[in-house]
Design an enzyme around this catalytic site. Structure first.
Site, PDB file in Angstrom:
ATOM      1  N   GLN A 221      47.426  34.622  29.331  1.00  0.00           N
ATOM      2  CA  GLN A 221      47.839  34.334  30.709  1.00  0.00           C
ATOM      3  C   GLN A 221      46.686  34.333  31.703  1.00  0.00           C
ATOM      4  O   GLN A 221      46.843  33.827  32.812  1.00  0.00           O
ATOM      5  CB  GLN A 221      48.891  35.356  31.174  1.00  0.00           C
ATOM      6  CG  GLN A 221      50.235  35.216  30.488  1.00  0.00           C
ATOM      7  CD  GLN A 221      50.990  33.949  30.887  1.00  0.00           C
ATOM      8  OE1 GLN A 221      50.721  33.337  31.913  1.00  0.00           O
ATOM      9  NE2 GLN A 221      51.940  33.561  30.057  1.00  0.00           N
TER      10      GLN A 221
ATOM     11  N   ALA B 108      47.738  31.308  20.804  1.00  0.00           N
ATOM     12  CA  ALA B 108      47.516  32.739  20.984  1.00  0.00           C
ATOM     13  C   ALA B 108      48.306  33.571  19.975  1.00  0.00           C
ATOM     14  O   ALA B 108      47.881  34.657  19.595  1.00  0.00           O
ATOM     15  CB  ALA B 108      47.869  33.156  22.401  1.00  0.00           C
ATOM     16  N   THR B 109      49.453  33.066  19.534  1.00  0.00           N
ATOM     17  CA  THR B 109      50.225  33.816  18.532  1.00  0.00           C
ATOM     18  C   THR B 109      49.392  34.003  17.264  1.00  0.00           C
ATOM     19  O   THR B 109      49.263  35.120  16.750  1.00  0.00           O
ATOM     20  CB  THR B 109      51.538  33.072  18.196  1.00  0.00           C
ATOM     21  OG1 THR B 109      52.306  32.956  19.392  1.00  0.00           O
ATOM     22  CG2 THR B 109      52.334  33.816  17.135  1.00  0.00           C
TER      23      THR B 109
ATOM     24  N   HIS C  74      47.706  25.834  25.978  1.00  0.00           N
ATOM     25  CA  HIS C  74      48.823  25.308  26.773  1.00  0.00           C
ATOM     26  C   HIS C  74      49.189  26.195  27.956  1.00  0.00           C
ATOM     27  O   HIS C  74      50.063  25.855  28.744  1.00  0.00           O
ATOM     28  CB  HIS C  74      50.039  25.003  25.890  1.00  0.00           C
ATOM     29  CG  HIS C  74      50.862  26.173  25.462  1.00  0.00           C
ATOM     30  ND1 HIS C  74      51.971  26.575  26.163  1.00  0.00           N
ATOM     31  CD2 HIS C  74      50.762  27.010  24.407  1.00  0.00           C
ATOM     32  CE1 HIS C  74      52.524  27.613  25.540  1.00  0.00           C
ATOM     33  NE2 HIS C  74      51.805  27.900  24.475  1.00  0.00           N
TER      34      HIS C  74
ATOM     35  N   CYS D  36      60.807  33.598  25.351  1.00  0.00           N
ATOM     36  CA  CYS D  36      61.341  34.141  24.096  1.00  0.00           C
ATOM     37  C   CYS D  36      62.564  35.009  24.384  1.00  0.00           C
ATOM     38  O   CYS D  36      63.566  34.942  23.695  1.00  0.00           O
ATOM     39  CB  CYS D  36      60.295  34.977  23.394  1.00  0.00           C
ATOM     40  SG  CYS D  36      58.637  34.356  23.628  1.00  0.00           S
TER      41      CYS D  36
ATOM     42  N   THR E  10      42.034  21.629   8.324  1.00  0.00           N
ATOM     43  CA  THR E  10      41.317  20.556   9.013  1.00  0.00           C
ATOM     44  C   THR E  10      41.376  20.774  10.521  1.00  0.00           C
ATOM     45  O   THR E  10      42.448  21.026  11.076  1.00  0.00           O
ATOM     46  CB  THR E  10      41.948  19.192   8.669  1.00  0.00           C
ATOM     47  OG1 THR E  10      41.878  19.014   7.256  1.00  0.00           O
ATOM     48  CG2 THR E  10      41.233  18.056   9.367  1.00  0.00           C
TER      49      THR E  10
ATOM     50  N   SER F 103      45.052  30.620  24.526  1.00  0.00           N
ATOM     51  CA  SER F 103      46.005  29.553  24.235  1.00  0.00           C
ATOM     52  C   SER F 103      45.763  28.402  25.197  1.00  0.00           C
ATOM     53  O   SER F 103      45.718  28.605  26.416  1.00  0.00           O
ATOM     54  CB  SER F 103      47.426  30.084  24.411  1.00  0.00           C
ATOM     55  OG  SER F 103      48.355  29.034  24.248  1.00  0.00           O
TER      56      SER F 103
ATOM     57  N   ASN G 212      52.691  38.396  30.874  1.00  0.00           N
ATOM     58  CA  ASN G 212      53.325  37.092  31.049  1.00  0.00           C
ATOM     59  C   ASN G 212      54.639  37.153  31.828  1.00  0.00           C
ATOM     60  O   ASN G 212      55.107  36.141  32.323  1.00  0.00           O
ATOM     61  CB  ASN G 212      53.559  36.443  29.686  1.00  0.00           C
ATOM     62  CG  ASN G 212      54.284  37.353  28.722  1.00  0.00           C
ATOM     63  OD1 ASN G 212      53.796  38.437  28.404  1.00  0.00           O
ATOM     64  ND2 ASN G 212      55.452  36.947  28.274  1.00  0.00           N
TER      65      ASN G 212
END
Ligand SMILES: *Cc1c(COP(=O)(O)O)cnc(C)c1O
Length: 422
Positions: free
Chosen positions: A183, A75-76, A205, A329, A244, A203, A155
């Site tokens: 989220q 997502a970043t 994960h 973070c 790739t 994202s 988040n």
């Protein structure tokens, strides 16, 4: 029951075993390890077909078209590509963008950088409950506004913005809307055929897929959104994102989205029950504040402040419960949460905030164990706090603005532990 108990799903989720099983089949010589761009032979073509199928699975979760999905590293990167890419591609329309003060750093830092490069950014204050006021948003839109970037589910607090109303405002003015849905994707229904969203960040994960893979939805119908790429190279992803394609991660993200689509409704109900159980028990401890809107939130996240207790002290007092203070973070930087500050929480309450985030594998037993651990730790820490006792005796409640145990200057006792064991 396994200890420690993982209640930090907003930071990352464990990979679903069904997803992990599939992922490893795309790595080795006896699996499908080919480069999806190697169309001259069967190895590449099998990998390419797997990538196409995964693209369809991701698109299906949002009722999008497969060609609207661009793979990224997470997502970043998707946020960077959306915001930077749109501001560059539409520079002739203007150089102004609007975002919120409670956004993830992966949006805020991009905006800060764009400001240095000559863009102007309006950072909207949220209401004290974390919601963005629509009139305030409308008031921030200018003739040279190109883009509005607002997250779906926060988040740190779980607060959920109303995307349809926000999209109606931007759409009526021909302003692009980008949504960071890291989220909420796979957890709440998001229909991109009906919602007027132009760009949406994902994202894997955060939805029981692996780290290092995500996607950006880039609307192609009825209007085609243009973006300037961040990365140049082999022309993959129709030139929008060279490199790739990691077929193993992509296949895993596709599977994670498929599972999410099938199980979303049941999972949400289950998490709502667990969250209600946790919150009612914690609220029973007294002088506990819920941070964020009580209803318009994703049930997987519960953010609370315990009066008179610093979050670090509480976390250190119950090392068998893996929770966090604000975002991952912010914990690394050891700063009070910018999200809670923006919502008007004073520094003491922000420093007292603990985020419990529940997930697919969280059990009732884990929640009950957590409740007991928090109750014991809070009781112990408050007993050790002379300020707490004095103030409670005096007023029946605690004055947040004065230093108290673990929050102010040197207090006594183990409650003032440094932030260890994280
Ligand atoms: C986790 C998260 C991100 C960053 O996603 P990555 O895939 O880890 O880069 C961005 N925004 C929000 C709201 C998040 O929760």
């Amino acid at each position: 029951m396994r200890l420690p108990i993982y209640l930090d799903h907003a930071a990352t989720t464990p990979v679903d075993p069904r997803v992990a099983d599939l992922l490893v089949r795309y790595l080795t010589l006896d699996g499908d390890f080919g480069n999806p761009s190697s169309t001259t032979h069967v190895f590449g073509r099998i990998a390419a077909r797997a990538v196409d199928a995964a693209r369809e699975q991701v698109a299906a979760l949002f009722d999008a078209f497969p060609r609207e999905i661009v793979w990224t590293s997470g997502a970043t990167e998707a946020n960077n590509l959306a915001i930077r890419g749109a501001m560059r591609a539409y520079a002739r329309r203007g150089r102004h963008l609007v975002t919120g003060k409670t956004e993830h750093k992966a949006v805020l830092d991009v905006c800060r950088r764009l400001e240095q490069e000559g863009c102007s950014v309006t950072y909207l204050d949220p209401e004290p409950d974390g919601l963005i006021d629509l009139e305030r948003l409308a008031g921030a839109l200018r003739p040279d506004t190109v883009l509005v970037s607002l997250m779906h589910v926060n988040n740190e607090t779980g607060v959920m913005q109303g995307l349809a109303a926000i999209g109606a405002l931007t759409g009526a003015r021909g302003i692009l809307l980008h949504v960071d849905a890291a989220q909420s994707a796979g957890k709440l229904p998001i229909n991109l055929r009906t919602l007027p969203i132009d760009l949406l960040s994902l994202s894997a994960h955060k939805l029981y897929g692996p780290k290092g893979i995500g996607a950006l939805f880039v609307r192609q119908h009825p209007n085609r959104i243009r973006l300037e790429p961040l990365i140049y190279g082999g022309g993959q992803e129709r030139g929008l994102r060279a490199g790739t394609l990691p077929a193993h991660q992509i296949v895993a993200m596709g599977e994670a989205c498929l599972i999410a689509r099938l199980e979303m409704a049941d999972e949400r109900d289950r998490l709502q029950r667990l969250r209600d159980r946790l919150w009612s028990a914690l609220a029973g401890l007294g002088d506990v504040t819920l941070n964020g809107h009580p209803d318009r939130h994703w049930p997987g996240i519960l953010n609370v402040s315990f009066a008179g207790i610093a979050a670090e002290a509480l976390l250190a007092a119950m090392p068998e419960i893996a929770v966090s203070t604000g975002s991952a973070c912010a914990s690394a930087a050891n700063e009070p949460s910018h999200v809670l500050k923006a919502m008007g929480c004073d520094a003491f309450r922000a420093r007292g905030a603990v985020r419990f985030s529940l997930g697919r594998f969280t059990t009732v037993e884990e929640i009950d164990y957590t409740i007991a651990a928090v109750r014991a730790a809070v009781g112990r820490l408050r007993e050790l706090s002379p300020c707490w006792e004095k103030r409670r005796a005096a007023s029946g409640t605690v004055d947040w603005t004065a230093p108290s145990n673990g929050l102010g200057k040197a207090d006594s006792g183990p409650a003032h532990l440094p932030a260890l064991a994280r």
